[in-house]
Design an enzyme around this catalytic site. Structure first.
Site, mmCIF file in Angstrom:
data_model
loop_
_atom_site.group_PDB
_atom_site.id
_atom_site.type_symbol
_atom_site.label_atom_id
_atom_site.label_comp_id
_atom_site.label_asym_id
_atom_site.label_seq_id
_atom_site.Cartn_x
_atom_site.Cartn_y
_atom_site.Cartn_z
ATOM 1 N N LYS A 1 104.006 -1.546 73.734
ATOM 2 C CA LYS A 1 103.441 -0.504 72.855
ATOM 3 C C LYS A 1 104.031 0.863 73.224
ATOM 4 O O LYS A 1 105.198 0.938 73.617
ATOM 5 C CB LYS A 1 101.913 -0.536 72.931
ATOM 6 C CG LYS A 1 101.376 -1.946 72.669
ATOM 7 C CD LYS A 1 99.891 -2.022 72.456
ATOM 8 C CE LYS A 1 99.501 -3.476 72.216
ATOM 9 N NZ LYS A 1 98.078 -3.636 71.942
ATOM 10 N N HIS B 1 102.463 -6.580 63.582
ATOM 11 C CA HIS B 1 101.415 -6.346 64.591
ATOM 12 C C HIS B 1 100.242 -5.613 63.937
ATOM 13 O O HIS B 1 100.438 -4.738 63.094
ATOM 14 C CB HIS B 1 101.968 -5.532 65.765
ATOM 15 C CG HIS B 1 101.012 -5.490 66.910
ATOM 16 N ND1 HIS B 1 99.934 -4.638 66.938
ATOM 17 C CD2 HIS B 1 100.931 -6.238 68.038
ATOM 18 C CE1 HIS B 1 99.244 -4.859 68.049
ATOM 19 N NE2 HIS B 1 99.834 -5.824 68.736
ATOM 20 N N GLU C 1 96.736 -13.137 66.784
ATOM 21 C CA GLU C 1 96.074 -12.110 67.587
ATOM 22 C C GLU C 1 94.833 -11.617 66.851
ATOM 23 O O GLU C 1 94.939 -10.734 65.986
ATOM 24 C CB GLU C 1 97.009 -10.925 67.818
ATOM 25 C CG GLU C 1 98.274 -11.275 68.556
ATOM 26 C CD GLU C 1 98.896 -10.026 69.187
ATOM 27 O OE1 GLU C 1 98.963 -9.979 70.416
ATOM 28 O OE2 GLU C 1 99.268 -9.111 68.443
ATOM 29 N N ASN D 1 104.324 -6.912 75.044
ATOM 30 C CA ASN D 1 104.370 -5.820 74.069
ATOM 31 C C ASN D 1 103.932 -4.550 74.790
ATOM 32 O O ASN D 1 102.748 -4.364 75.044
ATOM 33 C CB ASN D 1 103.429 -6.154 72.897
ATOM 34 C CG ASN D 1 103.329 -5.007 71.906
ATOM 35 O OD1 ASN D 1 104.096 -4.045 71.967
ATOM 36 N ND2 ASN D 1 102.380 -5.122 70.986
ATOM 37 N N SER E 1 93.982 -9.610 74.927
ATOM 38 C CA SER E 1 93.363 -9.579 76.253
ATOM 39 C C SER E 1 93.769 -10.739 77.159
ATOM 40 O O SER E 1 92.967 -11.228 77.960
ATOM 41 C CB SER E 1 91.830 -9.486 76.129
ATOM 42 O OG SER E 1 91.473 -8.275 75.465
ATOM 43 N N GLY F 1 93.185 -5.479 73.249
ATOM 44 C CA GLY F 1 92.883 -4.291 74.039
ATOM 45 C C GLY F 1 91.400 -4.088 74.307
ATOM 46 O O GLY F 1 90.985 -3.031 74.765
ATOM 47 N N GLU G 1 98.412 -3.299 64.831
ATOM 48 C CA GLU G 1 98.445 -1.830 64.914
ATOM 49 C C GLU G 1 99.379 -1.250 63.848
ATOM 50 O O GLU G 1 99.105 -0.187 63.280
ATOM 51 C CB GLU G 1 98.849 -1.396 66.335
ATOM 52 C CG GLU G 1 97.698 -1.617 67.313
ATOM 53 C CD GLU G 1 98.112 -1.933 68.741
ATOM 54 O OE1 GLU G 1 99.253 -1.622 69.136
ATOM 55 O OE2 GLU G 1 97.276 -2.504 69.478
#
Ligand code: PGA
Length: 245
Positions: free
Chosen positions: A6, A91, A164, A4, A209, A170, A93
């Site tokens: 991003k 996702h 996730e 991904n 991560s 991250g 985000e």
């Protein structure tokens, strides 16, 4: 094994990375599948760079309508035209920053599957939810809403779930084996109850991560069938090591 990217990479950066990745994965074993979710603006250049390779191309987002007055949005047919076969949905985000609700994520998931795309549906709890003992409840809610309109006879090759944990994305803080095993077992139980036989074959990815150094251990765990990688997927060398882990 999914990358991904991003909001990273211009057209030329994407093409350069993918040419390098395709070369590094030339002898990828048949049982491995690799997909890169590139930003919209780099999709066409990415498809060109991947021509003739086994690496699949996906988009990070789309809008679940065929066409029309949806300023700023991108349809599945536009993505297909750019060489995409895969999309992400849900996702964290998109949920947290762009306000995508569990129901909207469900609408997108069913829409993309009906449109012959492969979908990675992302789910995961925040640290606050985990600390409050709500892991099971949150996963159950996100799965129920995310899969609400998916047909019982779904093709398991075209649907994956990515677990996730939001606190591991991250942050450099990867979930431990016990945490991954527990969450993935819950996801598998849900999938088998919802889809019966096919529920066994739907792939469950871990994300948060993942690095070349920890990928091998993570994918050896029960009910872990792959990984979804952000930061460590931006370099071809690092992502290729994860894919081949
Ligand atoms: P990360 O991101 O690998 O940088 O933690 C994972 C993701 O958001 O899919």
């Amino acid at each position: 094994m999914a990358a991904n990217w991003k909001m990273h990479k211009t057209r030329s950066e994407a093409a350069e990375s993918l040419r390098a990745l395709a070369a590094l994965l030339k002898n990828m074993p048949d049982e491995r599948e690799a997909a890169v979710f590139a930003p919209f603006t780099a999709l066409a250049a990415s498809a060109e760079a991947l021509a003739g390779s086994q690496v699949l191309l996906g988009a990070q987002n789309f809008y679940p309508e065929t066409q029309g007055a949806f300023t700023g949005e991108v349809s599945l047919s536009m993505l297909r035209d750019c060489g995409c076969t895969h999309v992400l949905a849900g996702h964290s985000e998109r949920r947290a920053i762009f306000g995508e609700s569990p129901d909207f994520v469900g609408r997108k998931t069913a829409y993309a599957l009906a449109g012959d795309f492969s979908v990675v549906l992302c789910i995961g709890e925040t640290l606050e939810e985990r600390d409050a003992g709500r892991l099971g409840e949150v996963l159950q809610m996100q799965l129920a809403a995310g899969l609400k309109d998916v047909p019982d006879a779904v093709d398991p090759a075209r649907l994956s779930i990515a677990y996730e944990p939001v606190w591991a994305i991250g942050t450099g803080r990867v979930a431990g084996p016990e945490e991954i095993l527990e969450a993935h077992a819950k996801v598998r139980t849900f999938l088998q109850a919802r889809f019966l036989k096919q529920g066994k074959d739907i792939r469950i990815l871990y994300g948060g991560s993942v690095k070349p150094e920890n990928a091998g251990e993570i994918i050896s765990l029960d009910n872990v069938n792959g990984v979804l990688v952000g930061g460590a997927s931006l370099q071809a060398e690092s992502f290729s090591r994860i894919v081949l882990a």
